[in-house]
Design a protein around this motif. Structure first.
Motif, mmCIF file in Angstrom:
data_model
loop_
_atom_site.group_PDB
_atom_site.id
_atom_site.type_symbol
_atom_site.label_atom_id
_atom_site.label_comp_id
_atom_site.label_asym_id
_atom_site.label_seq_id
_atom_site.Cartn_x
_atom_site.Cartn_y
_atom_site.Cartn_z
ATOM 1 N N ALA A 171 10.979 -1.006 -6.779
ATOM 2 C CA ALA A 171 10.584 -2.370 -6.342
ATOM 3 C C ALA A 171 9.848 -2.836 -7.539
ATOM 4 O O ALA A 171 9.047 -2.197 -8.064
ATOM 5 C CB ALA A 171 9.763 -2.065 -5.028
ATOM 6 N N GLU A 172 9.869 -4.204 -7.600
ATOM 7 C CA GLU A 172 9.277 -4.917 -8.659
ATOM 8 C C GLU A 172 7.646 -4.563 -8.477
ATOM 9 O O GLU A 172 6.919 -4.730 -9.741
ATOM 10 C CB GLU A 172 9.482 -6.354 -8.716
ATOM 11 N N ARG A 173 6.892 -4.571 -7.316
ATOM 12 C CA ARG A 173 5.655 -4.201 -7.437
ATOM 13 C C ARG A 173 5.244 -2.835 -8.016
ATOM 14 O O ARG A 173 4.127 -2.937 -8.492
ATOM 15 C CB ARG A 173 5.325 -4.210 -5.706
ATOM 16 N N PHE A 174 6.036 -2.156 -8.285
ATOM 17 C CA PHE A 174 5.738 -0.761 -8.863
ATOM 18 C C PHE A 174 5.880 -1.042 -10.594
ATOM 19 O O PHE A 174 5.631 -0.101 -11.089
ATOM 20 C CB PHE A 174 6.505 0.244 -8.499
ATOM 21 N N ARG A 175 6.639 -2.299 -10.949
ATOM 22 C CA ARG A 175 6.696 -2.246 -12.347
ATOM 23 C C ARG A 175 5.672 -3.416 -12.959
ATOM 24 O O ARG A 175 5.623 -4.413 -12.873
ATOM 25 C CB ARG A 175 7.927 -3.260 -12.601
ATOM 26 N N GLN A 176 4.367 -2.555 -13.388
ATOM 27 C CA GLN A 176 3.401 -3.101 -13.745
ATOM 28 C C GLN A 176 2.590 -2.609 -14.989
ATOM 29 O O GLN A 176 2.361 -1.352 -14.879
ATOM 30 C CB GLN A 176 2.100 -3.488 -12.639
ATOM 31 N N PRO A 177 2.070 -3.541 -15.668
ATOM 32 C CA PRO A 177 1.296 -2.570 -16.853
ATOM 33 C C PRO A 177 -0.083 -1.993 -16.570
ATOM 34 O O PRO A 177 -0.562 -2.468 -15.411
ATOM 35 C CB PRO A 177 1.077 -4.000 -17.745
#
Length: 385
Positions: A171-177
């Motif tokens: 999920a995109e919410r787990f792609r974070q800097p």
């Protein structure tokens, strides 16, 4: 001519691992497969949680999952609602006498290999019979990893031509800097944990249950064998629901004097979980068996590598972003943990690989491949391979 209505059974959303799969799949199918009509099947009172568009209907069933009443009522209910294909996202929870084509998802064969984990003899018997029905009746069987595919093909070799490997997404919410080192954590940092843990990626993270196949007892023993200075600098954070706590694991932690170095945590939000992944030195998942290993893939989205069991599904998912060990050997687990914590060059290499590998897994890709499986199943003539 209208499209066949494809039913996705979402009534087992409280099961570990199933919620993420059904939720993300339905969300993405709703936006990426306009040529297909869907029916989201849910429990009464849960209708509002499902995504809608033209060609999608939400239906609540009047019968309880995994009940005798359900099996008796299913065929008539399916016909009345004009359903053309049924997708059972848990392979052993399907209509045994389905009047329409079936697609099932096989996550793992943990209970097949570790029957002691089954909820009693009746539960084990149901699991085995239902899986046998699924492997015989389903036009397509979605396997969430190559490890699961190979396992299913070994147990049911006649099903091999109907198996399709469709990995989970991230999920995109787990792609974070990451936040810069030393910067105070934001409001998504769990209040139960010291803010200092977010400053320099110092901790190891376990996310899951304490069920025996998770191998938590050996993990705790391996962690206890790390030099004291490493444990003081790198605590072990365990995100486990209180009801899933295993007294044996807590007894092991107490016997080994690990309490000062452990942080038990539960009830975090999705945003907090994303932060926990992003600030961990590594995720640790040395299970004896997994079908996928969501903590491994989700952590990769922010460049966090993993310590995993060699030859496992989680090792398959982690690839070059994982450090593999023998899950049955406490010494091997300990050595992998120590290398992950002490070897900065290795960690940097694994972290970079994690970011690259995470790009391979997305829920839109999973949904598109799943929709292709539906089309395959619908295109088959009755009784063909």
């Amino acid at each position: 001519m209208s499209s066949p209505r494809i039913a996705l059974d979402g009534r087992l959303v409280t099961w570990p691992g199933i919620h993420r799969y059904v939720h993300e799949l339905s969300l993405t199918l709703a936006t990426r497969s306009d040529d297909l009509d869907f029916v989201w099947v849910c429990n009464p009172g849960e209708e509002a949680r499902w995504p809608l568009r033209a060609g999608i209907e939400v239906l609540a069933t009047p019968f309880q999952p995994l009940s005798v009443q359900e099996q008796a009522a299913w065929p008539g209910w399916i016909r009345r609602h004009g359903i053309g294909l049924w997708h059972a996202p848990v392979a052993h929870h399907l209509p045994w006498a389905s009047p329409v084509p079936l697609v099932v998802t096989m996550h793992d064969l943990i209970l097949h290999h570790l029957p002691r984990l089954a909820p009693g003899l009746a539960g084990l018997a149901y699991y085995r019979i239902a899986n046998a029905v699924a492997m015989r009746r389903a036009r397509r069987v979605i396997c969430i990893s190559q490890a699961t595919h190979d396992d299913v093909a070994t147990v049911w070799p006649r099903a091999r031509p109907r198996l399709r490997t469709v990995p989970h997404g991230i999920a995109e919410r787990f792609r974070q800097p990451l936040l810069p080192q030393g910067e105070a954590p934001d409001e998504d940092w769990p209040a139960e944990l010291p803010p200092a843990l977010a400053a320099g990626r110092p901790y190891l993270l376990f996310v899951g249950t304490c069920k025996p196949h998770k191998n938590l007892d050996r993990l705790l023993q391996a962690y206890a064998q790390l030099p004291l200075a490493l444990r003081e600098a790198h605590p072990l954070v365990l995100l486990v629901k209180l009801r899933d706590r295993n007294p044996q694991a807590e007894h092991t932690a107490q016997r080994l004097g690990l309490q000062p170095h452990l942080h038990w945590l539960e009830g975090v939000s999705e945003a907090q979980l994303a932060r926990l992944y992003a600030h961990a030195r590594a995720v640790v998942l040395v299970s004896l068996m997994e079908g996928w290993g969501a903590p491994v893939s989700e952590a990769m989205g922010s460049g966090t590598p993993a310590v995993v069991s060699q030859g496992s599904a989680q090792a398959e998912i982690a690839g070059e972003a994982g450090l593999a060990c023998d899950a049955l050997d406490v010494g091997s687990i300990q050595q992998a943990l120590q290398r992950m914590l002490q070897d900065d060059a290795l960690h940097a290499r694994l972290s970079a690989a994690a970011m690259q590998r995470a790009a391979r897994f997305s829920w839109p890709r999973t949904a598109l491949r799943t929709a292709d499986v539906y089309r395959e199943a619908l295109a088959m003539s009755t009784g063909s391979g």
